[in-house]
Write a protein that holds these residues in place. Sequence first.
Motif, PDB file in Angstrom:
ATOM      1  N   ALA A  27      10.402  -0.998   2.334  1.00 56.03           N
ATOM      2  CA  ALA A  27       9.098  -0.531   1.856  1.00 56.03           C
ATOM      3  C   ALA A  27       8.822  -1.036   0.446  1.00 56.03           C
ATOM      4  O   ALA A  27       7.695  -1.448   0.128  1.00 56.03           O
ATOM      5  CB  ALA A  27       9.047   0.995   1.887  1.00 56.03           C
ATOM      6  N   ALA A  28       9.846  -1.022  -0.420  1.00 55.42           N
ATOM      7  CA  ALA A  28       9.670  -1.539  -1.777  1.00 55.42           C
ATOM      8  C   ALA A  28       9.362  -3.030  -1.756  1.00 55.42           C
ATOM      9  O   ALA A  28       8.514  -3.516  -2.515  1.00 55.42           O
ATOM     10  CB  ALA A  28      10.925  -1.261  -2.609  1.00 55.42           C
ATOM     11  N   VAL A  30       7.861  -4.678   0.647  1.00 58.32           N
ATOM     12  CA  VAL A  30       6.483  -4.840   1.124  1.00 58.32           C
ATOM     13  C   VAL A  30       5.483  -4.507   0.018  1.00 58.32           C
ATOM     14  O   VAL A  30       4.484  -5.212  -0.177  1.00 58.32           O
ATOM     15  CB  VAL A  30       6.248  -3.954   2.363  1.00 58.32           C
ATOM     16  N   LEU A  31       5.742  -3.428  -0.734  1.00 54.15           N
ATOM     17  CA  LEU A  31       4.817  -3.029  -1.793  1.00 54.15           C
ATOM     18  C   LEU A  31       4.762  -4.070  -2.914  1.00 54.15           C
ATOM     19  O   LEU A  31       3.684  -4.392  -3.421  1.00 54.15           O
ATOM     20  CB  LEU A  31       5.240  -1.670  -2.356  1.00 54.15           C
ATOM     21  N   VAL A  32       5.928  -4.592  -3.305  1.00 51.26           N
ATOM     22  CA  VAL A  32       5.953  -5.617  -4.356  1.00 51.26           C
ATOM     23  C   VAL A  32       5.233  -6.876  -3.902  1.00 51.26           C
ATOM     24  O   VAL A  32       4.456  -7.486  -4.654  1.00 51.26           O
ATOM     25  CB  VAL A  32       7.408  -5.923  -4.761  1.00 51.26           C
ATOM     26  N   THR A  33       5.467  -7.280  -2.651  1.00 50.39           N
ATOM     27  CA  THR A  33       4.785  -8.463  -2.119  1.00 50.39           C
ATOM     28  C   THR A  33       3.276  -8.243  -2.050  1.00 50.39           C
ATOM     29  O   THR A  33       2.486  -9.138  -2.394  1.00 50.39           O
ATOM     30  CB  THR A  33       5.327  -8.803  -0.724  1.00 50.39           C
ATOM     31  N   ALA A  34       2.858  -7.052  -1.615  1.00 49.75           N
ATOM     32  CA  ALA A  34       1.427  -6.748  -1.543  1.00 49.75           C
ATOM     33  C   ALA A  34       0.791  -6.744  -2.924  1.00 49.75           C
ATOM     34  O   ALA A  34      -0.340  -7.219  -3.106  1.00 49.75           O
ATOM     35  CB  ALA A  34       1.216  -5.399  -0.857  1.00 49.75           C
ATOM     36  N   ALA A  35       1.519  -6.205  -3.926  1.00 53.62           N
ATOM     37  CA  ALA A  35       0.996  -6.206  -5.294  1.00 53.62           C
ATOM     38  C   ALA A  35       0.840  -7.621  -5.825  1.00 53.62           C
ATOM     39  O   ALA A  35      -0.146  -7.949  -6.494  1.00 53.62           O
ATOM     40  CB  ALA A  35       1.912  -5.384  -6.194  1.00 53.62           C
TER      41      ALA A  35
END
Length: 304
Positions: A27-28, A30-35
Amino acid sequence: MTTLLDRPVKERTFAGLGWRRRLADRAATVLVTAAMLAALAPLVWVLYAVVTKGFHAITNTTWWWHSQAGMTAFSAGGGAYHAIVGTVLQGLVCAAISIPIGVFVAIYLVEYGAGTRLGKLTTFMVDILTGVPSIVAALFIYALWVATLGAERSGLAVSLSLVLLMIPVIVRSAEEMLTVVPMDLREASYALGVPKWKTIVRIVIPTSLSGIVTGIMLALARVMGETAPLLVLVGYAKAMNFDMLSGFMGSLPGMMYDETSAGAGTNVIPTDRMWGAGLTLILLIGVLNVGARLAARLFAPKKV
């Protein structure tokens, strides 16, 4: 009797950490990549818009070798040669003043002034300059250079105001790069009897040169796109002017502002010129960045 040392130690591997930790890790990620993608999307969109709308103007050969002298707002023709020359001259004068001051201040803060009163005061003043808006820097130079000393509004006055904006960026970036240099390199040099100043010149600066050059180019890219100092300290000229001490002077940000005032957005001719000036400024900064990177790589210490 069994002791704690006699008990078998269970190996803890990533697979044995449980599905919750694996899920949190993914999840981390995915969130970093999305940011990262969210931050990259506006940049890509801006570059796409500037390139597609300004490409038509810069493909004309007259764009690079002619000025707008004698051209009206809605007459096709002319180029941005005057604006390119003005932007380059103002940037070079600003860099010639800012780079030595900024690098020397960073060297002092890292190598000599750490923990001293003067060092703390210098850091405080750099922090203040970092947050100064460009219009405030322009008004300060106007009050000092024009109103007090009686000098003309000129390209030199613009460069002086840009110096106030460029120095804190160079100081902060160079300071960080000098701090990253391992202390072991300094101590090894001192152990060989090398003076401190020579250690800084021969060891510290070459080791951090690539990062310092990157910070300098970021600072230069920032100041070359400023418009407020141009409006306050020098007027926009459509003709060539190589004199930094007097007269109106063209510049790419000034050209964009002038074309906006001339009807960009409602008429195709000033609109094309505005987008062309924006794309030219991006290309100019890109060329300077590539050249600086090549120079930094050329003079960087060689790996053995």
